[in-house]
Scaffold this active site. Structure first.
Site, mmCIF file in Angstrom:
data_model
loop_
_atom_site.group_PDB
_atom_site.id
_atom_site.type_symbol
_atom_site.label_atom_id
_atom_site.label_comp_id
_atom_site.label_asym_id
_atom_site.label_seq_id
_atom_site.Cartn_x
_atom_site.Cartn_y
_atom_site.Cartn_z
ATOM 1 C CE1 TYR A 25 42.009 -0.225 79.111
ATOM 2 C CE2 TYR A 25 42.443 -0.984 81.523
ATOM 3 C CZ TYR A 25 42.813 -0.274 80.263
ATOM 4 O OH TYR A 25 44.173 0.207 80.316
ATOM 5 C CG ASN A 76 42.711 -2.813 72.371
ATOM 6 O OD1 ASN A 76 43.897 -2.610 72.564
ATOM 7 N ND2 ASN A 76 41.667 -2.633 73.149
ATOM 8 C CG HIS A 82 51.304 2.808 74.806
ATOM 9 N ND1 HIS A 82 50.537 3.724 73.809
ATOM 10 C CD2 HIS A 82 50.396 1.969 75.467
ATOM 11 C CE1 HIS A 82 49.057 3.330 74.225
ATOM 12 N NE2 HIS A 82 49.072 2.427 75.198
ATOM 13 C CG ASP A 89 59.049 -3.482 61.806
ATOM 14 O OD1 ASP A 89 58.459 -2.362 61.589
ATOM 15 O OD2 ASP A 89 60.026 -3.803 62.521
ATOM 16 C CG HIS A 102 43.630 1.856 71.875
ATOM 17 N ND1 HIS A 102 44.628 1.045 72.325
ATOM 18 C CD2 HIS A 102 44.203 2.643 70.939
ATOM 19 C CE1 HIS A 102 45.477 1.132 71.475
ATOM 20 N NE2 HIS A 102 45.363 1.929 70.586
ATOM 21 N NE ARG A 113 47.675 3.852 80.244
ATOM 22 C CZ ARG A 113 47.903 2.734 80.659
ATOM 23 N NH1 ARG A 113 48.133 1.821 79.513
ATOM 24 N NH2 ARG A 113 48.267 2.399 81.795
HETATM 25 C C1 DQA Z 1 44.343 -0.164 75.709
HETATM 26 C C2 DQA Z 1 45.059 1.044 76.274
HETATM 27 C C3 DQA Z 1 46.564 0.728 76.347
HETATM 28 O O1 DQA Z 1 46.977 1.884 76.905
HETATM 29 C C4 DQA Z 1 46.592 -0.138 77.658
HETATM 30 O O2 DQA Z 1 47.882 -0.658 77.726
HETATM 31 C C5 DQA Z 1 45.574 -1.482 77.339
HETATM 32 C C6 DQA Z 1 44.283 -1.292 76.769
HETATM 33 C C7 DQA Z 1 42.482 0.238 75.637
HETATM 34 O O3 DQA Z 1 41.855 -0.726 75.288
HETATM 35 O O4 DQA Z 1 42.207 1.282 76.229
HETATM 36 O O5 DQA Z 1 45.784 -2.628 77.869
HETATM 37 O O6 DQA Z 1 44.637 -0.484 74.525
#
Ligand code: DQA
Length: 148
Positions: A25, A76, A82, A89, A102, A113
């Site tokens: 990240y 995000n 997922h 909704d 993401h 994911r």
């Molecule tokens: C995320 C990807 C998701 O799968 C994960 O659960 C996150 C971060 C991303 O920013 O890459 O919390 O949304």
């Protein structure tokens, strides 16, 4: 109704940005990210309201409130992407254009994911571009709003 405001929503665990799995990240903090989004939106004359929560209901309430003063939503949803029909909704319920972001390339990661409850209702989705992906989301969402 101010139509030059965007809602920025960051879901569960994104408060840990900067220290959370930085190899996936990155090292930017959530505060840096919010600042970057505000700076980018400002270039187009848009203000930003930002919310991050680890609690789904708080996110849902913020999305509902966006009906009052926002033109679009950048989200995000973290892991809720997922799993959450409820979040989907809420987004369809308010009917505002949505940009899904993401940081990581979710399609190149674990299979769970790969599916998003948000992508098919989003005006655009940006994956795998780190914090720069939020900048692109702002630009593309604004372009979408201005051509609508
Ligand atoms: C995320 C990807 C998701 O799968 C994960 O659960 C996150 C971060 C991303 O920013 O890459 O919390 O949304």
């Amino acid at each position: 109704m101010t139509d030059r405001r965007l809602l920025l929503v960051n879901g569960p665990n994104l408060n840990l940005l900067g220290t959370r799995e930085p190899q996936i990240y990155g090292t930017e903090t959530l505060d840096n990210l919010v600042e970057l989004v505000m700076y980018t939106a400002d270039e187009f004359g848009y203000a930003v309201s930002a919310v991050q929560s680890n609690h789904e209901g708080v996110l849902i309430d913020a999305i509902h409130e966006a009906r009052e003063d926002c033109a679009g939503i950048i989200i995000n949803p973290g892991g809720l992407t997922h799993t959450s029909v409820v979040l989907r909704d809420a987004l369809t319920g308010v009917g505002l254009p949505v940009a899904e972001v993401h940081l990581s390339d979710v399609h190149a990661r674990e299979e769970f994911r790969h599916h998003s409850y948000v992508s098919d209702i989003a005006a655009l989705t940006v994956v795998g571009e780190g914090t720069a992906g939020y900048v692109r989301a702002v630009r593309e969402l604004v372009a979408h709003l201005e051509q609508a």
